[in-house]
Design an enzyme around this catalytic site. Structure first.
Site, mmCIF file in Angstrom:
data_model
loop_
_atom_site.group_PDB
_atom_site.id
_atom_site.type_symbol
_atom_site.label_atom_id
_atom_site.label_comp_id
_atom_site.label_asym_id
_atom_site.label_seq_id
_atom_site.Cartn_x
_atom_site.Cartn_y
_atom_site.Cartn_z
ATOM 1 N N ASP A 31 2.847 1.898 -4.832
ATOM 2 C CA ASP A 31 1.921 2.795 -5.528
ATOM 3 C C ASP A 31 1.624 2.131 -6.862
ATOM 4 O OD1 ASP A 31 0.578 4.726 -6.965
ATOM 5 O OD2 ASP A 31 1.998 6.335 -6.534
ATOM 6 N N LYS A 86 -14.332 -0.419 -12.966
ATOM 7 C CA LYS A 86 -14.618 -1.776 -12.493
ATOM 8 C C LYS A 86 -15.144 -2.662 -13.627
ATOM 9 C CE LYS A 86 -13.192 -1.399 -8.303
ATOM 10 N NZ LYS A 86 -12.004 -2.176 -7.863
ATOM 11 N N TYR A 93 -15.627 5.381 -11.412
ATOM 12 C CA TYR A 93 -15.409 4.152 -10.647
ATOM 13 C C TYR A 93 -16.048 2.958 -11.343
ATOM 14 C CZ TYR A 93 -15.535 0.871 -6.715
ATOM 15 O OH TYR A 93 -15.401 -0.242 -5.919
ATOM 16 N N ASN A 139 -6.473 -5.391 -5.224
ATOM 17 C CA ASN A 139 -7.554 -4.836 -4.420
ATOM 18 C C ASN A 139 -7.519 -3.310 -4.337
ATOM 19 O OD1 ASN A 139 -9.575 -4.801 -2.097
ATOM 20 N ND2 ASN A 139 -7.730 -4.054 -1.065
ATOM 21 N N ASP A 190 0.843 -1.193 0.000
ATOM 22 C CA ASP A 190 0.000 0.000 0.000
ATOM 23 C C ASP A 190 0.878 1.243 0.000
ATOM 24 O OD1 ASP A 190 -2.074 2.048 0.859
ATOM 25 O OD2 ASP A 190 -3.258 0.221 1.111
#
Length: 249
Positions: A57, A152, A148, A84, A35
């Site tokens: 990143d 996805k 978003y 994720n 992360d």
């Protein structure tokens, strides 16, 4: 647990990434919570045997390259990638700017692509097989916040394409599509009133009348990352309590 197995979970400092990482300790000897928020990932990894935090990143190619090189140097293998990490953007079309769009696509779509791309030489040399599990969203079916949701939906296409490209190396690629999980990421910048209405709409459209939990998602990821799913590839597993059958709220 398979001896020596190594897993990387991006977005590991978040509630979902942490739950996935903890669950994968039953299948891997080493789980890396990766992360940008290194302190957060370290906090999540504390007291979890076999879990480590590392900086990543996903939108930065050099950062992705550095992670894969570190994994190769330390372990000589990479068995599971869970993509994720995700960001979102203003929900309405009028509020959306081009740089919002590009940031969402860089993290949510290019990030998984880049990480898998950099891992190909390692998979090619070891021929040990592997698993890629991408976290998408039920919004790819229903529609939702434009940037978003578009990202996805792209992750679903990416998953199917990866399934074809990675099959020669014995690597499967699948996706998990959660419905609403009550986390700070989901809440975003909504006011108390807005969030209460948002929750009520999602609850009403879910036949099982509850929200998904991070553990629900982690169990689905665990299956797709396991040896039991060795002949499953290119699939999208909805973890929605039936909400994938309903229109968007």
């Amino acid at each position: 647990m398979t001896a020596g197995r190594v897993a990387v979970v991006t977005g590991g400092a978040g509630a979902l990434g942490a739950a996935i990482g903890e669950h994968l300790t039953g299948q891997a000897e080493v789980v890396l919570l990766a992360d940008r928020d290194l302190d957060g990932a370290r906090e999540r990894s504390e007291n979890l045997r076999g879990v480590e935090a590392c900086y990543l990143d996903v939108a930065d190619d050099e950062s992705v390259q550095a992670l894969v090189e570190t994994v190769e140097r330390r372990f000589g293998r990479l068995d599971v990638i869970v993509n994720n990490a995700a960001v979102t953007a203003p929900r309405g079309m009028e509020a959306l700017r081009r740089d919002d769009w590009e940031r969402v696509m860089a993290v949510n779509v290019w990030g998984p692509t880049a990480l898998c791309r950099k891992a190909v030489p390692l998979w090619s040399s070891t021929r040990a097989g592997g698993r890629v599990v991408n976290i998408t969203s039920r919004t790819w079916l229903s529609g939702g916040p434009i940037a978003y949701t578009s990202s996805k939906a792209a992750v679903v296409g990416l998953t199917r394409s990866l399934a074809l490209e990675l099959a020669p190396f014995g690597v499967t690629a699948n996706a998990v599509a959660p419905s609403m999980v009550a986390t700070p990421f989901t809440r975003g910048d909504r006011s108390e009133e807005e969030y209460a209405a948002f929750e009520a709409k999602h609850l009403a459209m879910t036949p099982m009348r509850r929200f998904a939990t991070p553990e629900d998602i982690a169990h689905a990821v665990g299956y797709l990352a396991s040896e039991a799913a060795g002949f499953v590839t290119g699939e999208v597993l909805h973890v929605c309590g039936g909400a994938q059958l309903a229109p968007a709220p």
